[in-house]
Write an enzyme that holds these catalytic residues in place. Structure first.
Site: not given
Length: 213
Positions: A191-193
């Site tokens: 999630s691009r975290l």
């Protein structure tokens, strides 16, 4: 590839995580761990790194070089001192390095000042290179405009005739060492975290902090 197809390219990063509790307090040890893992994973060219420099006009440039030494003193590579990167480092002796191990979904960024390595270190490394590479260091006027590849072939032939099997290190060729004052370790996450840990050199030790992705 259309602009729409390019914009739709996606990858979910889910291989690993980077937690403060598991990361070394010493960024050099953390780098060595990740480099060893990249080698063990058979990552292509694990020692390849992007070197970024800035010229006297403030214009940045990058190129790929190979890491040839790493210890508590810094990160070493070898090149022609008269090349564009050499000229830019002479004008501004600060640079940045970046390793991108795509298969492991990892990036390491390193910043610091740059110095030339000692002549005896450059001599020793040059002597360890294959003969063709030693001849090439003499044959190539790196970063200069040449009329054709024939120039390189002719220069190599002249060098071979002059030095035979024992070309010495050219005076315009040798090593640089980047002495880090900052590291960043990036581990891709879902999630691009992403996980980002930055190390900054302080008077006493290295300060470690987490950055938002």
């Amino acid at each position: 590839m259309t602009p729409q197809e390019l914009a739709s390219l996606r990858k979910s990063y889910e291989r690993a995580e980077l937690d403060e509790g598991a990361a070394h307090a010493d960024p050099f040890r953390q780098f060595s761990l990740w480099l060893d893992q990249a080698v063990s994973a058979l990552v292509p060219e694990p020692s390849a790194m992007t070197l970024a420099t800035v010229g006297p006009e403030g214009r940045p440039s990058t190129r790929i070089v190979l890491l040839k030494g790493c210890d508590e003193r810094g990160f070493v590579w070898y090149t022609n001192y008269r090349s564009r990167k050499g000229r830019e480092l002479a004008a501004n002796p600060c640079a940045a390095l970046q390793f991108h191990w795509v298969e492991l979904e990892r990036v390491v960024r390193i910043e610091g000042r740059v110095e030339r390595v000692a002549d005896d270190e450059s001599d020793a490394y040059f002597a360890s290179r294959p003969l063709d590479s030693r001849i090439g260091a003499w044959a190539s006027p790196q970063s200069e405009v040449i009329t054709s590849r024939a120039v390189l072939i002719a220069n190599a032939a002249k060098t071979s005739a002059r030095y035979m099997l024992d070309p010495p290190r050219p005076p315009h060729w040798g090593g640089y060492r980047l002495v880090p004052d900052a590291f960043e370790f990036w581990q891709g996450r879902k999630s691009r975290l992403h996980d980002r840990l930055r190390y900054r050199r302080t008077d006493a030790a290295w300060a470690r902090e987490r950055l938002a992705p």
